[in-house]
Write a protein that holds these residues in place. Structure first.
Motif, PDB file in Angstrom:
ATOM      1  N   LYS A   1       0.835  -1.231   0.090  1.00  0.00           N
ATOM      2  CA  LYS A   1       0.161   0.177   0.093  1.00  0.00           C
ATOM      3  C   LYS A   1       1.126   1.288  -0.159  1.00  0.00           C
TER       4      LYS A   1
ATOM      5  N   GLY B   1      -0.706  -3.711  -3.423  1.00  0.00           N
ATOM      6  CA  GLY B   1      -1.149  -2.461  -3.757  1.00  0.00           C
ATOM      7  C   GLY B   1      -0.058  -1.477  -3.811  1.00  0.00           C
TER       8      GLY B   1
ATOM      9  N   LYS C   1     -13.257  -5.393   0.506  1.00  0.00           N
ATOM     10  CA  LYS C   1     -12.408  -5.497  -0.808  1.00  0.00           C
ATOM     11  C   LYS C   1     -11.533  -4.340  -0.669  1.00  0.00           C
TER      12      LYS C   1
ATOM     13  N   LYS D   1      -8.686  -1.609  -2.359  1.00  0.00           N
ATOM     14  CA  LYS D   1      -8.728  -0.964  -3.642  1.00  0.00           C
ATOM     15  C   LYS D   1      -7.657  -2.026  -4.651  1.00  0.00           C
TER      16      LYS D   1
ATOM     17  N   LYS E   1      -7.940  -7.432  -7.220  1.00  0.00           N
ATOM     18  CA  LYS E   1      -8.595  -7.907  -8.359  1.00  0.00           C
ATOM     19  C   LYS E   1      -9.103  -9.075  -7.935  1.00  0.00           C
TER      20      LYS E   1
END
Length: 274
Positions: free
Chosen positions: A187, A208, A231, A233, A236
């Motif tokens: 992230k 991320g 979920k 970002k 997928k």
């Protein structure tokens, strides 16, 4: 280099040698059947402390224990023939001192057959990483968003924006210099992930982060659509198995209540016809 063609388990040195080449494919696993499904397709299987949230319903990874990690590590190890297995060191098992980290890392590897351990932290964990590597324990580092530090980070926020950028670059260099064979970047902004990937000599594994990382990792239950509580970002969903499983359970319940299951072909006769 990829897992294809190997008759032995990949080793940390194999993953490190993938720097700048074919991307390292990594997924988490917590059970034998899932490990078997992914073994032919991935390079690295991570027995993540995310098992606490995904399998045990905990609110974070903080409550995961050594015993939990060993149990799931043993299960995953039974399902792997080729992929490298890396196991997370749970919160509280390594932060106190390098000696504490060594005792627990050695136990995790001895009792699960893992080829390496993963621990969270950058510059402040460099001494511990060096201590472990010098004593025969390969280490995968983890910087950026470090879920075990969620209480001090103030939540699951993107890391490395603004003034924090330089610190993360220093973290990445510190763990690489300490001897980690790879590092997870979680992230962080894509541009920062690309900068770190270009700056250090070990593979970066993004979650991320950026497609420019040397590899990618996802939580398998997120990727398959099995864990649907939230979920992120960066996830997928390559499948929607949660929806399929719920539909199957609903169909089963309906047939049981209608007494259409079990059908004659599912039950046993008193005598076998000759």
């Amino acid at each position: 280099m990829s897992a294809t063609g190997f008759e032995r388990r990949l080793m940390p040195s194999d993953i490190q040698a993938m720097k700048g080449g074919a991307p390292v494919v990594c997924l988490t696993a917590y059970t034998t059947p899932m490990a078997r499904l992914m073994d032919d397709h991935v390079d690295l299987v991570l027995v993540g402390d995310s098992v606490g949230m995904v399998v045990h319903g905990l609110p974070s990874t903080i409550g995961v224990t050594m015993e939990m990690m060993i149990l799931h590590g043993q299960a995953v190890g039974r399902g792997l023939k080729r992929a490298l297995m890396v196991i997370d060191m749970p919160f509280g098992s390594y932060e106190e001192s390098p000696a504490q980290a060594f005792r627990n890392a050695a136990r995790l590897m001895a009792e699960t057959g893992a080829g390496a351990v993963k621990l969270e932290g950058g510059q402040h964990m460099a001494e511990t990483i060096r201590f472990l590597v010098q004593r025969g324990i390969p280490v995968m580092a983890h910087i950026g968003l470090t879920p075990q530090s969620v209480n001090t980070l103030g939540g699951y926020k993107v890391q490395g924006r603004g003034d924090d950028r330089a610190r993360l670059i220093a973290d990445a260099q510190a763990v690489a210099d300490a001897g980690a064979f790879s590092v997870v970047l979680e992230k962080v902004p894509a541009s920062l992930a690309d900068e770190i990937t270009a700056a250090i000599a070990i593979p970066t594994v993004g979650i991320g982060a950026s497609a420019g990382c040397d590899g990618q990792v996802l939580v398998v239950d997120d990727m398959l659509g099995l864990f649907t509580a939230f979920k992120p970002k960066f996830v997928k969903r390559f499948g929607n198995l949660g929806e399929e499983a719920e539909a199957a359970v609903a169909a089963y319940a309906a047939e049981v209540r209608a007494r259409s299951f079990p059908a004659p072909e599912h039950v046993f006769a008193d005598e076998v016809k000759k």
